[in-house]
Scaffold this active site. Structure first.
Site, PDB file in Angstrom:
ATOM      1  NE  ARG A  74      63.253  20.705   8.077  1.00 46.09           N
ATOM      2  CZ  ARG A  74      62.064  20.107   8.227  1.00 46.09           C
ATOM      3  NH1 ARG A  74      61.743  19.564   9.403  1.00 46.09           N
ATOM      4  NH2 ARG A  74      61.204  20.066   7.245  1.00 46.09           N
ATOM      5  CD  GLN A 111      52.971  13.219   2.552  1.00 47.65           C
ATOM      6  OE1 GLN A 111      53.227  12.408   3.447  1.00 47.65           O
ATOM      7  NE2 GLN A 111      53.274  12.997   1.288  1.00 47.65           N
ATOM      8  CG  ASN A 112      56.411  19.022   0.686  1.00 47.82           C
ATOM      9  OD1 ASN A 112      56.643  17.923   1.178  1.00 47.82           O
ATOM     10  ND2 ASN A 112      56.480  19.263  -0.616  1.00 47.82           N
ATOM     11  CB  VAL A 113      56.314  22.042   6.881  1.00 42.79           C
ATOM     12  CG1 VAL A 113      55.519  20.854   7.391  1.00 42.79           C
ATOM     13  CG2 VAL A 113      57.812  21.729   6.900  1.00 42.79           C
ATOM     14  CG  HIS A 129      52.582  16.408   7.584  1.00 43.67           C
ATOM     15  ND1 HIS A 129      53.393  15.588   6.846  1.00 43.67           N
ATOM     16  CD2 HIS A 129      51.512  15.639   7.963  1.00 43.67           C
ATOM     17  CE1 HIS A 129      52.857  14.362   6.793  1.00 43.67           C
ATOM     18  NE2 HIS A 129      51.722  14.380   7.445  1.00 43.67           N
ATOM     19  CB  CYS A 140      47.748  28.894  25.826  1.00 44.59           C
ATOM     20  SG  CYS A 140      48.801  30.125  25.029  1.00 44.59           S
ATOM     21  CB  CYS A 162      53.539  31.205  25.720  1.00 47.65           C
ATOM     22  SG  CYS A 162      51.917  31.940  25.495  1.00 47.65           S
ATOM     23  CB  THR A 203      54.954  11.431  -1.202  1.00 47.92           C
ATOM     24  OG1 THR A 203      54.897  10.907   0.141  1.00 47.92           O
ATOM     25  CG2 THR A 203      53.844  10.803  -2.038  1.00 47.92           C
TER      26      THR A 203
END
Ligand code: BV8
Length: 254
Positions: A74, A111-113, A129, A140, A162, A203
């Site tokens: 994406r 709401q979009n990322v 979001h 962590c 991590c 939306t």
């Protein structure tokens, strides 16, 4: 496209405008929506992928690499996408009307990322979001947005550990079954409680709690206007402008 004079007047005379956007606002940038409508050229994401496998915490725990690779795909798709007229019109509205004699206060919730609102010039964006361009450790919460152990995260085909705690580094988006960021949700609720105009743009209003904000605004007396080529038939909507976000917002913002 004609917009009813009554709706135009509502937009121009509103004092506190809250705008909630969804994937439809990025559709004219060529970004696939989740639940497409008939004319959409791009296949919608959920018609090709199972949201519970790709955008849920259980899906990630079940198969971290599958989810990581889907988000890497994406991100590679989004890298070629530019903000469209809808993003720019909203940014201009936030900038001009907040400073103009109309003294309108405009709050943007998304709401979009994809970060396209910011790329289109919006300085203040409430990201309900999360944001696909950020990562953090599932265990962590340490944030990772560049290189880890000398390798750019963008190049990583598999989930990596991590360095702080050995946990799994994941995209900083809100998955199904996860709580929304507390401050973002508080700001969104407050903006919905205090507005006199709530604009729901692009939306399908199917994902909660974001989809409940329009009802919140309505409950305190706001007018709810929806901008969507495929009206959602939501009972809280007072007016629906059945058009594309880029076209409609450019008209509203003149
Ligand atoms: C939570 C990840 C609790 C990021 C996403 C039963 C009933 C009610 C709720 C639930 C339920 N069962 C479960 C729930 C809760 C669940 C939910 O709502 N499920 C729904 C499906 C029933 N919600 C959650 O899990 C949320 N968390 O509730 O947590 C909790 C509390 C405390 C502690 C622990 C837990 C989390 C929800 C967030 C999920 N994350 N994505 C990513 O990868 O992107 S969801 C996904 O849907 C995206 O975030 C997206 O933003 C969101 C909403 O979709 P839309 O933006 O509306 O996009 P869509 O494609 O649907 O629609 C596009 C529209 O645009 C269409 O109408 C189309 O006509 C229109 N359009 C097309 N072109 C244009 C256009 N409009 C204008 N112009 C155009 N050119």
């Amino acid at each position: 496209m004609d917009i009813e004079p009554e709706v135009l007047a509502l937009v121009q005379h509103a004092k506190r405008v809250t705008i909630l956007t969804g994937a439809g606002v990025s559709a004219e940038s060529g970004v696939a929506t989740f639940r497409s409508y008939k004319e959409e050229t791009k296949e919608s994401l959920w018609s090709q992928y199972d949201p519970q496998k790709m955008a849920s915490i259980d899906g990630f725990l079940e198969n971290p690499n599958r989810v990581w690779q889907w988000y890497q795909w994406r991100r590679s798709e989004l890298k070629t996408k530019k903000p469209n007229e809808a993003h720019k019109a909203i940014a201009k509205w936030q900038e001009s009307k907040t400073l103009s004699s109309k003294n309108q206060n405009v709050t943007l919730i998304t709401q979009n990322v994809d970060g396209l609102h910011q790329a289109g010039g919006s300085k203040d964006v409430i990201e309900l979001h999360g944001n696909i361009w950020r990562n953090h450790c599932l265990q962590c919460l340490a944030e990772y947005n560049g290189e880890v152990d000398g390798v750019d995260l963008e190049e990583r085909e598999e989930v990596i550990e991590c360095p702080e705690c050995g946990g799994q580094i994941r995209p900083s988006v809100v998955w199904f079954g996860e709580a929304l960021p507390e401050q973002a949700w508080r700001d969104a609720e407050s903006a919905s409680y205090s507005c006199d105009l709530f604009l729901s743009v692009g939306t399908s209003s199917q994902v909660y709690p974001a989809a409940g904000l329009a009802a919140l605004a309505k409950s305190q007396g706001a007018t709810v206007i929806e901008i969507n080529p495929e009206p959602t038939k939501s009972s809280v909507v007072d007016y629906c402008i059945a058009g594309k976000a880029g076209e409609v917002l450019s008209i509203l913002n003149t």
